[in-house]
Write an enzyme that holds these catalytic residues in place. Structure first.
Site, PDB file in Angstrom:
ATOM      1  N   TRP A 130       0.868  -1.182   0.000  1.00 37.49           N
ATOM      2  CA  TRP A 130       0.000   0.000   0.000  1.00 37.49           C
ATOM      3  C   TRP A 130       0.910   1.238   0.000  1.00 37.49           C
ATOM      4  O   TRP A 130       1.696   1.429   0.920  1.00 37.49           O
ATOM      5  CB  TRP A 130      -0.869  -0.041   1.264  1.00 37.49           C
ATOM      6  CG  TRP A 130      -1.690   1.177   1.506  1.00 37.49           C
ATOM      7  CD1 TRP A 130      -2.543   1.778   0.630  1.00 37.49           C
ATOM      8  CD2 TRP A 130      -1.766   1.935   2.727  1.00 37.49           C
ATOM      9  NE1 TRP A 130      -3.134   2.866   1.225  1.00 37.49           N
ATOM     10  CE2 TRP A 130      -2.684   2.977   2.503  1.00 37.49           C
ATOM     11  CE3 TRP A 130      -1.162   1.834   3.976  1.00 37.49           C
ATOM     12  CZ2 TRP A 130      -3.003   3.910   3.487  1.00 37.49           C
ATOM     13  CZ3 TRP A 130      -1.481   2.760   4.957  1.00 37.49           C
ATOM     14  CH2 TRP A 130      -2.393   3.781   4.709  1.00 37.49           C
ATOM     15  N   ASP A 211       1.570  -4.883  11.145  1.00 35.62           N
ATOM     16  CA  ASP A 211       0.486  -3.937  10.868  1.00 35.62           C
ATOM     17  C   ASP A 211      -0.806  -4.726  10.615  1.00 35.62           C
ATOM     18  O   ASP A 211      -0.911  -5.452   9.630  1.00 35.62           O
ATOM     19  CB  ASP A 211       0.895  -3.127   9.624  1.00 35.62           C
ATOM     20  CG  ASP A 211      -0.173  -2.134   9.198  1.00 35.62           C
ATOM     21  OD1 ASP A 211      -1.261  -2.113   9.794  1.00 35.62           O
ATOM     22  OD2 ASP A 211       0.092  -1.375   8.238  1.00 35.62           O
ATOM     23  N   ALA A 213      -4.663  -4.247   9.945  1.00 31.95           N
ATOM     24  CA  ALA A 213      -5.671  -3.231   9.627  1.00 31.95           C
ATOM     25  C   ALA A 213      -7.028  -3.840   9.282  1.00 31.95           C
ATOM     26  O   ALA A 213      -7.991  -3.097   9.092  1.00 31.95           O
ATOM     27  CB  ALA A 213      -5.187  -2.350   8.473  1.00 31.95           C
ATOM     28  N   LYS A 246     -11.358  -0.135   9.797  1.00 31.24           N
ATOM     29  CA  LYS A 246     -12.165  -1.060   8.990  1.00 31.24           C
ATOM     30  C   LYS A 246     -12.971  -2.001   9.877  1.00 31.24           C
ATOM     31  O   LYS A 246     -14.150  -2.227   9.631  1.00 31.24           O
ATOM     32  CB  LYS A 246     -11.289  -1.901   8.060  1.00 31.24           C
ATOM     33  CG  LYS A 246      -9.971  -1.288   7.681  1.00 31.24           C
ATOM     34  CD  LYS A 246     -10.038  -0.427   6.452  1.00 31.24           C
ATOM     35  CE  LYS A 246      -8.725   0.323   6.313  1.00 31.24           C
ATOM     36  NZ  LYS A 246      -8.586   1.077   5.114  1.00 31.24           N
TER      37      LYS A 246
END
Ligand SMILES: Cc1ncc(COP(=O)(O)O)c(C=O)c1O
Length: 401
Positions: A130, A211, A213, A246
């Protein structure tokens, strides 16, 4: 002063949104932005969130300042949700966390923290990744290296390439790895692979930065973090960020954590780490907003709301799985010689279409289909008509090769 800013070049993700907004073709298809849409195309607010907001509103809460470490009750909830209540790291008290304005700020703060302690640390990030994630490190002055992760044209994980590249990490280099639902590929690691990554970390002395998410968007709330939990047990120290954007659908409220997990046997003083973390975030943005974190804490500390949230998250996950199935079928129908199974076994909102950058440009210019770099498609934002169009255009692109 500002006159010198001329012909400022937008970054590739922002410029995609600019092109999309400027395209007046009513048939344009937006597969870009990373938000979950329901069957009606809306980005819904969860009922659990609405009810938690109502409860908070009715209670006489203060809006006074918190510490730069933010909502500590929220941090504890997320540590438990992610690592599991019985994780040795929690039992041993080896973790300190700050509530941050989302995982984006946590990545930036983590980069600042490492850079201030060891300016020689370099970042190792997956290829592809990303795009915005890299600027958080780049702008701090951290050199960026890539490790092979995904072979886009063949739609497979390149684990051998990954291991080979990661052997080049030096002590204190940052190994950035997505905990689940990898962005942009949707391609995750299995438990054995997580174990092998822990071995590489132990051999090289690198500092992992995990990470997470999209917990709950792949196989389930517990299942999605099984790899990171195992990994965390087998490395001496690490950084962790978890986003609530999210998993709770509270994107614009900005809630996430940055955790520092310290070694048990090298004399680290955890209280000093807490103060350093507090100073690092204060110097960056002073303090995070509280509303999103307060809502998440309200949900996770009210059994009825927690149950409702789990149910709603499960519905989202099942919807994404269904959208993946439909896209696979549509692609295989339009391309009978093509195996699109990867779309079903990948996780979360994104997968990459196996096309080149030139083919992606053609799809945008000729067919008004907008995707992020590496032909990242938000599968969760697609309706069945759009999947059928995408599948046909993909067939056309392949036929022209
Ligand atoms: C892997 C990953 N990390 C972090 C983030 C940032 O999330 P947040 O909205 O919490 O800043 C995203 C957002 O897309 C992401 O995909």
């Amino acid at each position: 002063m500002f006159k010198q800013i001329q012909h400022y070049k937008s970054d590739p993700i922002e410029s995609l949104f600019d092109r999309l907004a400027a395209d007046v073709n009513p048939a344009k298809i937006d597969l870009g932005i990373g938000v979950y849409r329901d069957y009606s195309g809306k980005v819904p607010v969860m009922q659990a969130v609405r009810r938690a907001e109502q409860q908070l509103f009715e209670r006489d809460l203060s809006k006074s300042y918190l510490s730069p470490l933010g909502n500590t009750a929220y941090c504890e909830d997320i540590e438990k949700l992610t690592l599991g209540v019985d994780h040795p790291i929690l039992r041993e008290g080896r973790i300190v966390s700050a509530q941050t304005p989302g995982a984006g700020s946590a990545l930036r703060a983590g980069a600042e923290l490492v850079n201030s302690l060891n300016p020689d640390s370099e970042l190792w990030a997956s290829q592809p990744i990303w795009g915005h994630q890299l600027e958080f490190f780049d702008k701090v002055g951290i050199k960026i290296n890539h490790y092979r992760y995904y072979d886009q044209l063949n739609s497979v994980l390149d684990f051998d390439g990954m291991l080979e590249d990661l052997k080049g990490m030096r002590p204190n280099d940052i190994f950035l790895v997505h905990g689940c639902c990898h962005n942009p590929t949707g391609q995750d690691l299995n438990l054995q692979q997580w174990q092998e990554l822990a071995n590489i970390v132990n051999q090289t002395g690198a500092l992992p930065f995990v990470d997470i998410a999209y917990q709950g968007f792949g196989e389930g709330i517990e299942e999605d973090v099984a790899g990171p939990r195992l990994f965390a047990e087998n490395v001496p120290q690490m950084l962790l960020t978890v986003s609530s954007s999210k998993s709770f659908g509270i994107y614009r409220e900005r809630a996430g954590i940055l955790s520092v997990i310290v070694a048990s046997d090298d004399g680290t003083d955890i209280e000093s780490v807490r103060l350093k973390l507090r100073d690092t975030v204060r110097q960056l943005y002073f303090m995070a907003p509280d509303h999103g974190a307060a809502v998440v804490h309200e949900i996770l500390s009210t059994p009825e709301l927690e149950q409702l949230w789990r149910q709603e998250l499960d519905e989202i996950r099942l919807h994404i799985i269904e959208m993946r199935r439909l896209l696979r079928l549509a692609i295989e129908k339009a391309n009978p010689d093509f195996d699109a199974e990867f779309i079903e076994h990948q996780h979360g909102m994104f997968s990459c279409l196996p096309i080149t950058a030139e083919e992606q440009e053609l799809m945008e210019q000729k067919h008004h289909i907008y995707m992020l770099p590496n032909a990242r498609m938000n599968v969760a934002a697609m309706n069945s008509k759009q999947s059928a169009i995408l599948a046909e255009v993909f067939a056309e692109v392949r036929a022209a090769r």
